[in-house]
Design a protein around this motif. Structure first.
Motif, short mmCIF file in Angstrom:
data_model
loop_
_atom_site.label_atom_id
_atom_site.label_comp_id
_atom_site.label_asym_id
_atom_site.label_seq_id
_atom_site.Cartn_x
_atom_site.Cartn_y
_atom_site.Cartn_z
N ARG A 275 0.65 -1.29 -0.33
CA ARG A 275 -0.22 0.03 0.54
C ARG A 275 1.02 1.09 0.24
NH1 ARG A 275 -2.41 -1.21 3.85
NH2 ARG A 275 -4.25 -2.07 2.73
N THR A 276 1.96 1.61 0.83
CA THR A 276 3.05 2.68 0.91
C THR A 276 3.54 2.59 -0.48
OG1 THR A 276 3.00 1.89 3.48
CG2 THR A 276 4.85 3.58 1.73
N LEU A 277 4.18 1.90 -1.07
CA LEU A 277 4.69 1.45 -2.25
C LEU A 277 4.01 2.21 -3.66
CD1 LEU A 277 6.89 -0.79 -2.70
CD2 LEU A 277 7.67 0.71 -1.61
N LYS A 278 3.00 1.93 -3.63
CA LYS A 278 1.85 1.65 -4.73
C LYS A 278 1.11 3.12 -4.20
CE LYS A 278 -2.38 0.33 -6.52
NZ LYS A 278 -3.37 -0.37 -7.41
N SER A 279 0.97 3.93 -3.48
CA SER A 279 0.46 5.48 -2.61
C SER A 279 1.78 6.81 -3.13
CB SER A 279 0.47 5.45 -1.49
OG SER A 279 -0.17 5.12 -0.96
N LEU A 280 3.17 6.10 -3.02
CA LEU A 280 4.56 6.38 -3.13
C LEU A 280 4.44 6.88 -4.74
CD1 LEU A 280 6.98 8.06 -2.84
CD2 LEU A 280 7.57 5.65 -2.38
N ALA A 281 4.43 5.78 -5.14
CA ALA A 281 4.58 5.24 -7.14
C ALA A 281 3.50 6.62 -7.53
CB ALA A 281 4.12 3.80 -7.73
N GLY A 282 1.79 6.36 -7.14
CA GLY A 282 1.19 7.57 -7.33
C GLY A 282 1.17 8.67 -7.56
N LEU A 283 1.93 9.33 -5.98
CA LEU A 283 2.60 10.54 -6.21
C LEU A 283 4.02 10.97 -6.95
CD1 LEU A 283 2.57 12.65 -3.90
CD2 LEU A 283 4.13 11.96 -2.62
N LEU A 284 4.45 10.12 -7.35
CA LEU A 284 5.59 10.18 -8.03
C LEU A 284 4.99 10.55 -9.27
CD1 LEU A 284 8.14 7.90 -6.67
CD2 LEU A 284 8.42 10.11 -6.58
N SER A 285 3.85 10.11 -9.62
CA SER A 285 3.68 9.92 -10.87
C SER A 285 2.81 11.66 -11.82
CB SER A 285 2.24 8.56 -11.32
OG SER A 285 2.93 7.57 -11.09
N GLU A 286 2.05 11.90 -10.30
CA GLU A 286 1.46 12.99 -9.98
C GLU A 286 2.11 14.26 -9.97
OE1 GLU A 286 -2.00 13.31 -7.45
OE2 GLU A 286 -2.73 11.74 -7.81
N ILE A 287 3.35 13.81 -9.05
CA ILE A 287 4.30 14.90 -8.63
C ILE A 287 5.46 15.19 -9.55
CG2 ILE A 287 4.81 16.52 -7.16
CD1 ILE A 287 2.32 15.76 -5.71
N LYS A 288 5.52 15.36 -10.67
CA LYS A 288 7.19 15.49 -11.05
C LYS A 288 8.60 16.13 -10.19
CE LYS A 288 5.08 13.43 -14.69
NZ LYS A 288 4.84 11.66 -14.84
N SER A 289 7.80 16.96 -9.48
CA SER A 289 9.34 17.86 -8.72
C SER A 289 9.87 17.06 -7.68
CB SER A 289 8.39 19.40 -8.52
OG SER A 289 7.35 19.26 -7.51
N ILE A 290 9.13 15.60 -7.36
CA ILE A 290 10.09 14.87 -6.74
C ILE A 290 11.06 14.49 -6.92
CG2 ILE A 290 9.48 13.68 -4.83
CD1 ILE A 290 6.46 13.63 -4.68
N VAL A 291 12.12 14.69 -5.91
CA VAL A 291 13.35 13.81 -6.43
C VAL A 291 13.06 13.02 -6.06
CG1 VAL A 291 15.46 14.42 -6.14
CG2 VAL A 291 14.21 16.35 -6.06
N ILE A 292 14.25 11.48 -6.02
CA ILE A 292 14.24 10.39 -5.55
C ILE A 292 15.44 9.56 -5.57
CG2 ILE A 292 13.79 8.21 -5.97
CD1 ILE A 292 11.26 9.42 -5.19
N SER A 293 16.48 10.16 -4.55
CA SER A 293 17.74 10.14 -4.58
C SER A 293 18.79 8.53 -4.70
CB SER A 293 18.12 10.40 -3.18
OG SER A 293 17.52 9.71 -2.42
N ASP A 294 19.22 8.98 -4.37
CA ASP A 294 20.09 6.94 -4.50
C ASP A 294 19.37 5.74 -3.62
OD1 ASP A 294 20.63 7.24 -6.97
OD2 ASP A 294 22.76 7.75 -7.00
N ASP A 295 19.65 6.56 -2.24
CA ASP A 295 19.31 5.75 -1.31
C ASP A 295 18.01 5.83 -0.97
OD1 ASP A 295 19.50 4.97 1.34
OD2 ASP A 295 18.62 7.23 1.67
N VAL A 296 16.88 6.40 -1.81
CA VAL A 296 15.62 6.16 -1.45
C VAL A 296 15.17 4.97 -2.59
CG1 VAL A 296 13.49 6.99 -1.28
CG2 VAL A 296 14.37 8.48 -0.90
N GLY A 297 15.70 5.63 -3.98
CA GLY A 297 15.66 4.28 -4.26
C GLY A 297 16.19 2.73 -4.14
N ASN A 298 17.37 2.92 -3.49
CA ASN A 298 17.10 1.74 -3.07
C ASN A 298 16.58 1.10 -1.28
OD1 ASN A 298 19.78 -0.52 -2.47
ND2 ASN A 298 19.53 0.30 -0.80
#
Length: 387
Positions: A275-298
């Motif tokens: 549920r958390t990952l799906k919410s995060l994916a939806g958030l990233l799709s809607e707001i393009k200005s959110i940074v995803i660092s390598d640490d968060v990506g890992n």
């Protein structure tokens, strides 16, 4: 005369040729200037601007994050899902010298620890204690010939004023509040009555997602002596019952119940991770200005991988391995979702970026773009000369 005319004609032709050469050199100089401006601003400047103002995003398994089926789960009565909990034992004594209480927080912890160790594979528990003196209930009990009565509808009003006195809100972990209230000796014994107007034998009540409240009355002899030693076993037994109900455990001594608790918590952690990952994916799709660092990506990749492993082991009935990977997935998904770096460019969206830079680039780009027509004419003239 003819010779003079020929000489003058030659001189005029030479001057014309010289002027033509100078004009060609000047035209070439202007064309090279136009080309250099175009290269610097368009070929070099725009890519550098685009690269330096872009929002960095590490590679994410977005398809796996979005293509998950979420279950309709309800956890209205239990505690929030967590890998760690604080158990805050609060001793509330409105009259600290009538009587003096002979009890220490460490005694409660020692009696709670064997029970907590049995459910520690699911979560870790940190037991703390505090004393609150000169603090009343916040409600007025009704009085009968034998008792002071707290009715069921009054119980929620006890927690509200007490909540501000507890320091559970300063902890980053969810807190299970266990409150032990010592009734005054100079009053009638204080008891809780249910909706059926009958005395609640445990003299305690439970609040969903908060904890339990237990009222204890000193016996007449202890009141006369001025020192009261509560029955630690009775106190901890009541508190253990509260914890069991909060975590929906029927009987901790039953192996099947321990297995069921592990299976349920592992499943809840996997569902929460998805549920958390799906919410995060939806958030990233809607707001393009959110940074995803390598640490968060890992962290996200680790959460996805371990959630799949946990689900695999749980399907095989290996609850211990499933719980281990579920805890890793849950921990990494929560840390990824709450990472502060996700908000670093949240308040500088694309439209604001263009609004800042277009007034800078536009006045410079307009002359360069308009001069491209001159460059086109020059190329056409050169082409004709070559032909």
């Amino acid at each position: 005369m003819k010779l003079l005319k020929m000489c003058s004609t030659t001189v005029i032709k030479g001057e014309k040729a010289s002027k033509s050469t100078e004009e060609d050199a000047e035209a070439n100089f202007r064309i090279y200037g136009i080309i250099s401006y175009f290269v610097v601003l368009v070929v070099i400047g725009l890519p550098i601007w685009w690269y330096t103002t872009r929002v960095y995003r590490a590679t994410l398994p977005l398809v796996q994050m979005q293509d998950v089926e979420l279950k309709n789960t309800q956890n209205d009565y239990g505690m929030p899902l967590s890998l760690e909990y604080d158990i805050l034992v609060s001793f509330v004594h409105p009259d600290p010298f009538n009587p003096t209480i002979d009890l220490r927080g460490v005694e409660i912890e020692e009696h709670l620890r064997p029970f907590l160790d049995k459910i520690s594979p699911v979560s870790d528990f940190i037991v703390k204690s505090q004393w609150l003196f000169l603090l009343d209930l916040g409600v007025t009990p009704s009085k009968t010939e034998q008792y002071l009565v707290l009715k069921e509808e009054q119980l929620p009003h006890i927690i509200t004023p007490l909540e501000s006195k507890l320091w559970s809100h300063i902890s980053p972990r969810p807190t299970i509040n266990l409150v032990l209230y010592f009734a005054r000796c100079d009053d009638l014994p204080l008891y809780i009555f249910g909706s059926d107007d009958k005395k609640v034998e445990s003299n305690a009540f439970l609040s969903a997602r908060w904890g339990g409240f237990y009222i204890i009355n000193a016996d007449k002899t202890s009141c006369e002596k001025g020192v009261f030693k509560p029955d630690v076993n009775a106190v901890t037994s009541t508190f253990i019952t509260h914890i069991q109900r909060l975590f929906k455990i029927d009987n901790i001594t039953d192996t099947d119940n321990i297995y069921e608790l592990k299976m349920r918590k592992a499943t809840e952690m996997v569902d929460s991770t998805k549920r958390t990952l799906k919410s995060l994916a939806g958030l990233l799709s809607e707001i393009k200005s959110i940074v995803i660092s390598d640490d968060v990506g890992n962290k996200i990749r680790v959460a996805v991988e371990n959630a799949d492993l946990a689900q695999k082991f749980l399907a095989q009935g290996d609850v211990d391995e499933g719980l281990k990977f579920a805890k890793i997935a849950f921990s990494h998904s929560e840390r990824a979702f709450s990472d502060p770096s996700l908000l670093s460019l949240l308040y500088f969206p694309e439209d604001q970026k263009y609004a800042v830079y277009i007034p800078l680039f536009l006045p410079i780009m307009i002359p360069v773009i308009m001069s491209l027509s001159t460059l086109r004419k020059w190329i056409m003239v050169r082409k004709k000369k070559i032909d």
